[in-house]
Design an enzyme around this catalytic site. Structure first.
Site, short mmCIF file in Angstrom:
data_model
loop_
_atom_site.label_atom_id
_atom_site.label_comp_id
_atom_site.label_asym_id
_atom_site.label_seq_id
_atom_site.Cartn_x
_atom_site.Cartn_y
_atom_site.Cartn_z
N HIS A 134 -4.47 6.40 6.33
CA HIS A 134 -4.49 5.05 5.57
C HIS A 134 -6.02 4.49 5.55
O HIS A 134 -6.61 4.17 4.30
CB HIS A 134 -3.60 3.80 6.10
CG HIS A 134 -3.46 2.92 5.17
ND1 HIS A 134 -3.09 2.84 3.74
CD2 HIS A 134 -3.81 1.57 5.51
CE1 HIS A 134 -2.93 1.55 3.13
NE2 HIS A 134 -3.30 0.91 4.10
N CYS A 167 0.71 -1.26 -0.10
CA CYS A 167 -0.08 0.02 -0.16
C CYS A 167 0.62 1.42 -0.09
O CYS A 167 0.34 2.39 -0.39
CB CYS A 167 -0.87 0.08 1.23
SG CYS A 167 -1.74 -1.65 1.50
N HIS A 189 -9.79 0.99 -1.83
CA HIS A 189 -8.22 0.69 -1.82
C HIS A 189 -7.70 0.29 -3.10
O HIS A 189 -7.80 -0.68 -3.53
CB HIS A 189 -7.89 -0.28 -0.65
CG HIS A 189 -6.57 -0.28 -0.45
ND1 HIS A 189 -5.68 0.36 -0.80
CD2 HIS A 189 -6.02 -0.95 0.73
CE1 HIS A 189 -4.29 0.08 -0.19
NE2 HIS A 189 -4.70 -0.52 0.69
#
Length: 638
Positions: A438, A282, A476
């Protein structure tokens, strides 16, 4: 004296729409915008989703009806909005209710005295035939197979996915139709669109930029975190033989994770400068951003393009994450909302950062950031959208589970806060900074990330730093998520609205809140309220990163200390033209009149075309040569 890496262009595409000119940001805060800006957002979506075409001052629907802008928006505005953000996966990607699979089974005859037999095309017979097969060739290219015993077989079947939501690109958008895509995987099609958008968004022609810098003073750092896993990339290479198909010559090379960088060099910028691909789950975008800003600060580079392009919405990747327990499944979402009288949940609320949640929602995105050193930006009159003076990345140390969170994010966030405090002071950090979390929407992330943020915030005396999370709207996008966070944060200084986590109706009881203000609604702070932002990422495997982002106002305050009044005045004159050019590009995109840059086979150079001496290398098409006056940093050891 360190050079300041400033953002002079940004662009791309995600589930909210086109990124440049803050279009994707504005889709998210749509309800708080003036009607004229709302209209631009909707017209842009109408164009990229192919629901309308602009010709001769009018908008034509797919049915051929000619309307003015207001009438078109009245007609299809709600439909356009519904084609964006997190939603049920559209069949244009694949049918979530009928995903193809193969079931293994053993076939045998119903009667002991009989044998199984079947007819097959002779050319389809396997080379390595089972020993219990007796094959007899028939006429017309057919053969009969008699099986003595059992037959092991795979039978094609379908099944519904238990995960049906994703942050898919706007329904109807097809980047392959905008250039000669030549069977490129989806992520690379998105790369061509997104990187082109970033370059053109700057309002400065790329040829002007590259003529101001030496060829080796440019850099491109880009990646995706998984590779191109659809059927035109690694996915096709891995599946084709098992599905009775042929592996093509493009499956392997176009599947590599560094291909977004390679495509930008080869087909968009024509750069021969430094190139690199850092991969960190990520945190991938921020890892590449760190390499670029370190190079600019040191003077090694003057211009850098940072990017990522992830297209992970495939049945295989979704199933992989689902079996880890990482994704929000429909049944879990229904249970979370205590709904028993309907088959599917509200997919638009699948991602709920820091609330009661059950997993993240996959998304796809291509994001690209054009950076310059401050001196070049001032010289060219570039629009400065912000600056990134530092990115911190640290690992987790020893771990038990490789995918579990660890301690590295405490280091990245605390270091970033300390750095930002040194620039804007403690009041600036604690009162005029927001955190782009995040915020994946997993139960584990809401606890661990909130503890990191709270621990760092309270250590610096903060009581209510606003925390937001863009994944609530976009999903995401894996390695490109940092680009989503960065570019949507820039919109806060354009329209003054900080997007809230509107899909989360209440903060979960186990979330740490000391020193923080988890913002659950959009809030208008004003364009000049925030001095900076902290962008955070916690990636699988212990890949943590936090980026420091400075507002355009803060950047200009700093640059006025470095440059004279005359230099700033000259900059502002040039800047007015650049802003006008950028807006002209924006309006052309809204009308569907601008296509991506794609220079296939353009100005391909061979070694015989270079002029090489012991002092420099001159490349055709570049005004400035590559200097061979290379410093020996170890002269004291000679």
């Amino acid at each position: 004296m360190a050079r300041l890496p400033v953002i002079v262009g940004f662009g791309g595409i995600n589930s909210a729409g086109r990124t440049s000119s803050h279009q994707a940001y504005r889709r998210i805060v749509f309800d708080l915008l003036p009607s004229l800006i709302q209209q631009d957002v909707l017209l842009d979506l109408a164009t990229i989703t192919n629901m309308a075409e602009h010709k001769n001052g009018l908008w034509y629907t797919n049915g051929g009806e000619a309307l003015d802008a207001t009438a078109l928006i009245d007609s299809i505005g709600e439909t356009l909005l519904a084609r964006t953000l997190i939603r049920r996966i559209h069949p244009s990607l694949f049918d979530v209710d009928n995903v193809v699979l193969h079931k293994s089974m053993t076939l045998h005859s119903n009667h002991a005295e009989e044998k199984l037999s079947f007819t097959i095309k002779t050319r389809s017979l396997p080379n390595d035939r089972p020993t219990n097969w007796q094959v007899t060739e028939l006429s017309n290219g057919l053969s009969e197979v008699v099986v003595d015993g059992t037959l092991e077989a795979f039978i094609k079947d379908t099944k519904p996915l238990s995960v049906k939501a994703a942050g898919q690109l706007p329904t109807g958008f097809d980047p392959s139709k905008l250039y000669q895509s030549r069977n490129h995987p989806r992520g690379l099609q998105m790369t061509v669109y997104g990187a082109s958008d970033a370059v053109k968004s700057s309002g400065i022609d790329w040829e002007i930029i590259r003529n101001k810098v030496a060829p080796d003073q440019m850099a491109v750092y880009a990646a995706n975190s998984i590779g191109q896993m659809d059927d035109l990339g690694f996915g096709g290479m891995l599946k084709s033989a098992l599905m009775g198909k042929r592996t093509t010559s493009k499956h392997l090379p176009l599947g590599y994770a560094q291909m977004p960088a390679d495509f930008v060099n080869a087909y968009i910028l024509g750069s021969v400068g430094n190139v690199g691909t850092s991969i960190g789950a990520c945190a991938t975008y921020f890892f590449n951003l760190e390499k670029a800003i370190d190079g600019i600060k040191s003077g090694k580079f003057r211009v850098a393009m940072v990017g990522g392009s992830d297209a992970p919405i495939t049945p295989e990747i979704i199933e992989g994450f689902r079996t880890m327990g990482a994704l929000a499944e429909d049944t879990a979402l229904l249970a979370l909302d205590q709904i028993s009288n309907q088959k599917e949940p509200d997919h638009t609320r699948s991602c709920r950062p820091f609330a009661q949640n059950c997993g993240f929602t996959i998304g796809e995105s291509s994001q690209w950031t054009l950076l310059m050193d401050d001196e070049l930006a001032i010289e060219l009159g570039a629009e400065i959208f912000g600056a990134i003076p530092a990115v911190y990345s640290y690992a987790d140390g020893h771990k038990k589970s490789i995918s579990a969170p660890g301690i590295g994010n405490y280091l990245t966030m605390s270091k970033a806060m300390a750095y930002l405090q040194n620039i804007i002071g403690n009041d600036g950090l604690t009162q005029r900074t927001f955190i782009q979390a995040h915020g994946t929407s997993t139960p584990q992330n809401r606890i661990t990330e909130s503890h990191v943020l709270s621990k760092a915030a309270t250590s610096f005396g903060a009581t209510a730093i606003p925390v937001v999370a863009m994944k609530a709207f976009l999903g995401h996008s894996q390695g490109t998520a940092g680009g989503d966070q960065l570019h949507l944060s820039l919109g806060v200084w354009k329209d003054g609205i900080l997007p809230g986590i509107t899909t989360s109706h209440a903060i979960a009881d186990d979330v740490y809140q000391d020193g923080l203000k988890f913002q659950l609604k959009h809030e208008a702070y004003g364009k000049d309220y925030f001095d900076g932002a902290l962008l955070n990422s916690k990636g699988f495997g212990g890949n943590n990163a936090t980026a420091v982002l400075l507002s355009p106002n803060q950047v200009m305050k700093m640059l006025k200390k470095r440059y004279s009044e005359a230099q700033i005045s000259d900059y502002l004159v040039k800047n007015a033209d650049v802003i006008a050019n950028a807006e002209a590009y924006n309006q052309a995109m809204i009308r569907g009149e601008s296509l991506p840059i794609y220079k296939f086979g353009f100005n391909v150079l061979g070694g015989e075309e270079l002029t090489v001496t012991d002092k420099e290398i001159r490349l055709p098409g570049y005004d400035i040569p590559v200097s061979l006056n290379v410093e020996n940093e170890f002269s004291d050891l000679n």
